[in-house]
Design an enzyme around this catalytic site. Sequence first.
Site, PDB file in Angstrom:
ATOM      1  CD  GLU A 181      -2.883   1.322   0.379  1.00  0.00           C
ATOM      2  OE1 GLU A 181      -2.469   1.567  -0.768  1.00  0.00           O
ATOM      3  OE2 GLU A 181      -4.082   1.324   0.693  1.00  0.00           O
ATOM      4  CG  ASP A 182      -0.878   4.905  -1.422  1.00  0.00           C
ATOM      5  OD1 ASP A 182      -1.544   4.303  -0.543  1.00  0.00           O
ATOM      6  OD2 ASP A 182      -1.379   5.765  -2.165  1.00  0.00           O
ATOM      7  CG  ASP A 187      -4.537   9.671   6.487  1.00  0.00           C
ATOM      8  OD1 ASP A 187      -4.170  10.058   7.607  1.00  0.00           O
ATOM      9  OD2 ASP A 187      -5.161  10.412   5.712  1.00  0.00           O
ATOM     10  CG  PHE A 221      -2.284  16.140   1.302  1.00  0.00           C
ATOM     11  CD1 PHE A 221      -3.220  15.132   1.488  1.00  0.00           C
ATOM     12  CD2 PHE A 221      -1.924  16.485   0.007  1.00  0.00           C
ATOM     13  CE1 PHE A 221      -3.783  14.476   0.404  1.00  0.00           C
ATOM     14  CE2 PHE A 221      -2.491  15.843  -1.082  1.00  0.00           C
ATOM     15  CZ  PHE A 221      -3.426  14.841  -0.886  1.00  0.00           C
ATOM     16  NE  ARG A 252      -2.952   8.260  -8.827  1.00  0.00           N
ATOM     17  CZ  ARG A 252      -3.488   8.017  -7.644  1.00  0.00           C
ATOM     18  NH1 ARG A 252      -2.724   7.635  -6.653  1.00  0.00           N
ATOM     19  NH2 ARG A 252      -4.783   8.172  -7.446  1.00  0.00           N
TER      20      ARG A 252
HETATM   21  P1  IMP Z   1      -6.964   5.850   5.132  1.00  0.00           P
HETATM   22  O1  IMP Z   1      -8.105   4.961   4.746  1.00  0.00           O
HETATM   23  O2  IMP Z   1      -7.440   7.066   5.893  1.00  0.00           O
HETATM   24  O3  IMP Z   1      -5.837   5.158   5.823  1.00  0.00           O
HETATM   25  O4  IMP Z   1      -6.412   6.480   3.811  1.00  0.00           O
HETATM   26  C1  IMP Z   1      -5.725   5.750   2.881  1.00  0.00           C
HETATM   27  C2  IMP Z   1      -5.820   6.379   1.519  1.00  0.00           C
HETATM   28  O5  IMP Z   1      -6.014   7.808   1.541  1.00  0.00           O
HETATM   29  C3  IMP Z   1      -4.502   6.172   0.819  1.00  0.00           C
HETATM   30  O6  IMP Z   1      -4.458   4.928   0.129  1.00  0.00           O
HETATM   31  C4  IMP Z   1      -4.417   7.372  -0.100  1.00  0.00           C
HETATM   32  O7  IMP Z   1      -5.059   7.094  -1.315  1.00  0.00           O
HETATM   33  C5  IMP Z   1      -5.182   8.462   0.614  1.00  0.00           C
HETATM   34  N1  IMP Z   1      -4.274   9.377   1.361  1.00  0.00           N
HETATM   35  C6  IMP Z   1      -4.129   9.483   2.684  1.00  0.00           C
HETATM   36  N2  IMP Z   1      -3.220  10.427   3.026  1.00  0.00           N
HETATM   37  C7  IMP Z   1      -2.752  10.918   1.846  1.00  0.00           C
HETATM   38  C8  IMP Z   1      -1.771  11.920   1.511  1.00  0.00           C
HETATM   39  O8  IMP Z   1      -1.120  12.563   2.363  1.00  0.00           O
HETATM   40  N3  IMP Z   1      -1.569  12.148   0.184  1.00  0.00           N
HETATM   41  C9  IMP Z   1      -2.239  11.475  -0.802  1.00  0.00           C
HETATM   42  N4  IMP Z   1      -3.163  10.531  -0.529  1.00  0.00           N
HETATM   43  C10 IMP Z   1      -3.426  10.257   0.778  1.00  0.00           C
END
Ligand code: IMP
Length: 179
Positions: free
Chosen positions: A102-103, A106, A155, A168
């Site tokens: 995963e990237d 958050d 961010f 990206r």
């Molecule tokens: P989560 O479900 O809140 O953990 O968010 C995960 C997804 O939110 C990631 O796979 C990203 O696509 C997006 N995301 C969260 N933080 C960032 C950021 O700082 N930059 C870009 N995308 C983000």
Amino acid sequence: MNIIKIHDRLFEPFILNDQIQKRVKLIAEEISKEYEYKNPLFLAVLNGAFMLAADLLREIQFQSEISFVKISSYQGTKSTDSIKELIGFTESLTDRDVIIIEDIVDTGLSMKHILEQVHAHKPASVKVATLLLKKAALKHPVQTDYIGFEIENKFVVGYGLDYDGVGRNLPHIYVERSA
Ligand code: IMP
């Protein structure tokens, strides 16, 4: 290296590609040692993990399989429920050792949904490799076994991560400039 503008926001260089490559190499070494005889299945989560997946898999020291999945979000029965469904499995996960790529984690909500759905296929084991972890933003405590970098709750874009569809392809990770 310069400050860049994407849509309405300014970003400055944060983690350079050299640093990313070094870290990715170390993670690949760790995985290569642990999984050498296990024939794991890598599961890369699109779109954000495409760059990490390409660099990580190039450094893995054994023959390996990778599959790409995507999260599709839709509203649940209650308007507040956003359900994230994992789509695009082409391989059976049953009895496989799975490594999710995963990237960023958050709040952890996406990874929580991904893990639930992967476990439903009864894999032999599951581990999570994430390029970035925003520890302070975590609301759903999910497992993260291989972490590229723990970062502040800011961010970021680049190296797979986007801001509204853009950014990206940037080789480095950039962070939003504080006002
Ligand atoms: P989560 O479900 O809140 O953990 O968010 C995960 C997804 O939110 C990631 O796979 C990203 O696509 C997006 N995301 C969260 N933080 C960032 C950021 O700082 N930059 C870009 N995308 C983000």
